[in-house]
Scaffold this active site. Structure first.
Site, PDB file in Angstrom:
ATOM      1  CG  HIS A 192     -36.324 -45.626  -5.144  1.00 56.44           C
ATOM      2  ND1 HIS A 192     -37.629 -46.048  -5.324  1.00 56.44           N
ATOM      3  CD2 HIS A 192     -36.154 -45.522  -3.792  1.00 56.44           C
ATOM      4  CE1 HIS A 192     -38.201 -46.199  -4.139  1.00 56.44           C
ATOM      5  NE2 HIS A 192     -37.339 -45.876  -3.194  1.00 56.44           N
ATOM      6  NE  ARG A 225     -41.574 -42.827  -1.654  1.00 56.40           N
ATOM      7  CZ  ARG A 225     -40.982 -44.011  -1.611  1.00 56.40           C
ATOM      8  NH1 ARG A 225     -39.977 -44.216  -0.797  1.00 56.40           N
ATOM      9  NH2 ARG A 225     -41.342 -44.989  -2.431  1.00 56.40           N
ATOM     10  NE  ARG A 232     -38.346 -51.460  -2.648  1.00 57.69           N
ATOM     11  CZ  ARG A 232     -38.060 -50.598  -1.669  1.00 57.69           C
ATOM     12  NH1 ARG A 232     -37.466 -51.012  -0.565  1.00 57.69           N
ATOM     13  NH2 ARG A 232     -38.338 -49.309  -1.788  1.00 57.69           N
ATOM     14  CB  CYS A 290     -34.457 -42.028  -0.040  1.00 56.05           C
ATOM     15  SG  CYS A 290     -33.101 -43.201   0.096  1.00 56.05           S
ATOM     16  CD  GLN A 312     -37.224 -41.540  -1.610  1.00 58.91           C
ATOM     17  OE1 GLN A 312     -37.562 -42.622  -1.168  1.00 58.91           O
ATOM     18  NE2 GLN A 312     -37.454 -40.406  -0.962  1.00 58.91           N
ATOM     19  CG  ASP A 355     -29.614 -43.970  -0.490  1.00 59.19           C
ATOM     20  OD1 ASP A 355     -29.988 -44.340   0.643  1.00 59.19           O
ATOM     21  OD2 ASP A 355     -29.885 -44.606  -1.529  1.00 59.19           O
TER      22      ASP A 355
HETATM   23  N1  NVA Z   1     -30.128 -47.116  -2.248  1.00 56.63           N
HETATM   24  C1  NVA Z   1     -30.957 -47.753  -1.247  1.00 56.63           C
HETATM   25  C2  NVA Z   1     -32.300 -47.125  -1.231  1.00 56.63           C
HETATM   26  C3  NVA Z   1     -33.239 -47.676  -0.196  1.00 56.63           C
HETATM   27  C4  NVA Z   1     -34.577 -47.004  -0.226  1.00 56.63           C
HETATM   28  C5  NVA Z   1     -31.041 -49.239  -1.525  1.00 56.63           C
HETATM   29  O1  NVA Z   1     -31.231 -49.613  -2.691  1.00 56.63           O
HETATM   30  O2  NVA Z   1     -30.888 -50.022  -0.590  1.00 56.63           O
HETATM   31  N1   CP Z   2     -37.028 -44.795   0.735  1.00 59.61           N
HETATM   32  C1   CP Z   2     -37.572 -46.000   0.558  1.00 59.61           C
HETATM   33  O1   CP Z   2     -37.857 -46.440  -0.547  1.00 59.61           O
HETATM   34  O2   CP Z   2     -37.788 -46.673   1.710  1.00 59.61           O
HETATM   35  P1   CP Z   2     -38.219 -48.176   1.854  1.00 59.61           P
HETATM   36  O3   CP Z   2     -37.049 -49.036   1.437  1.00 59.61           O
HETATM   37  O4   CP Z   2     -38.535 -48.312   3.329  1.00 59.61           O
HETATM   38  O5   CP Z   2     -39.412 -48.452   0.993  1.00 59.61           O
END
Ligand code: NVA
Ligand code: CP
Length: 294
Positions: free
Chosen positions: A126, A280, A99, A252, A129, A212
């Site tokens: 992502h 997930r 990540r 998500c 997801q 989101d």
């Molecule tokens: N768009 C959000 C998704 C979190 C799972 C982020 O990148 O913070």
């Molecule tokens: N939806 C998702 O990826 O959640 P986290 O940021 O908690 O991993």
């Protein structure tokens, strides 16, 4: 060896196969020897609840092992080159989930990795997801082909993966977002999906409404502007009434009540976010089996 950096690293049939297998893994009890002896490394530059736990539990349930490695615990955090880290970790682990803030970091790591690399979220996309979202849609609504999906709010990493999913699985995606936050004309054109500011129209006949956060991890600069401009795009039970009567709602997570969703949205019967979050795990198991057993 195959990396999973974006959904489009898969063919349509491979994506369908992963989602179908996730559905059967959800009801299968004994999977404890499927990935016996396999080791997964998780390297995260950003916070995570669902992605981290789902991968750790998935490896555990499949008979393998996983370790979570925060950037600051690795020499990477004090300057060891990414290329060297990728070579060393991939010489020992069977797969790596990353990540990262920048998608380029992920692709550079993958270039120097001798084992499959999985995108656990970047600024671009992502894809993990979407595996869970597609499984959840299938559970509640059946085949997604030809259905209408409305993305409400920010064009972000999850939205990008929705675009790729729509191209692979042939559903109609509309993105309702203030014009100031649309990507470049080139990206809009290439996406093949409709971007619009007309929220009511985009919800009409929709089978799935999804949103989101308005401020993603790393979006530091224009937080106040975002919260102001996205206000009319808050998803609420009232707004859901503009979609099909049997439409479902996904998010998500994590969600901010009072921003992209109203206080009561997650309690609405059309919201399937807890199933989506649990999915997930099943989706991750299926992905790991696809990458490590094939
Ligand atoms: N768009 C959000 C998704 C979190 C799972 C982020 O990148 O913070
Ligand atoms: N939806 C998702 O990826 O959640 P986290 O940021 O908690 O991993």
């Amino acid at each position: 060896m195959k990396h999973f950096l974006n959904l489009k690293d898969l063919s349509s049939s491979q994506l369908e196969e992963i989602v179908m297998q996730a559905a059967s893994l959800k009801i299968k009890r004994d999977t404890s020897s499927v990935l016996k002896g396999k080791y997964l490394a998780l390297i995260f530059e950003k916070s995570s609840t669902r992605t981290r736990v789902s991968f750790e539990v998935a490896m555990n349930q499949l008979g393998g092992k996983a370790s979570f490695l925060s950037i600051n615990d690795l020499h990477l955090g004090r300057g060891e080159p990414l290329e060297d880290t990728a070579k060393v970790i991939s010489s020992m682990a069977d797969a790596v989930v990353l990540r990262t803030q920048s998608h380029d970091t992920l692709t550079l790591f993958a270039k120097h990795s001798s084992v499959p690399v999985i995108n656990g979220l970047t600024d671009l996309s992502h894809p993990c997801q979407l595996l869970a979202d597609l499984l959840t849609f299938q559970e509640f609504k059946g085949d997604i082909k030809g259905k209408k999906v409305t993305w409400v709010g920010d064009y972000n990493n999850v939205c990008f993966s929705y675009i790729e999913a729509s191209q692979l699985l042939h559903f109609h995606l509309e993105i309702a977002c203030p014009k100031a936050f649309w990507p470049s004309t080139e990206v809009v054109k290439r996406s093949g999906v409709k971007f619009t500011e007309d929220l009511s129209n985009s919800l009409e006949d929709s089978d799935l409404v999804t949103t989101d956060v308005w401020v993603s991890m790393g979006d530091k600069e224009d937080q106040n502007k975002r919260i102001k401009e996205f206000k009319p795009f808050q998803v609420s039970p009232g707004l859901m009434n503009k979609a099909k009567e049997d439409a479902i709602f996904l998010h998500c997570l994590p969600a901010i009540r009072g921003q992209e969703i109203s206080e009561d949205m997650l309690k609405d019967p059309r919201s399937k976010v807890w199933d989506q979050a649990e999915n997930r795990l099943h989706a991750q198991k299926s992905l790991l089996m696809f990458l490590l057993n094939n």
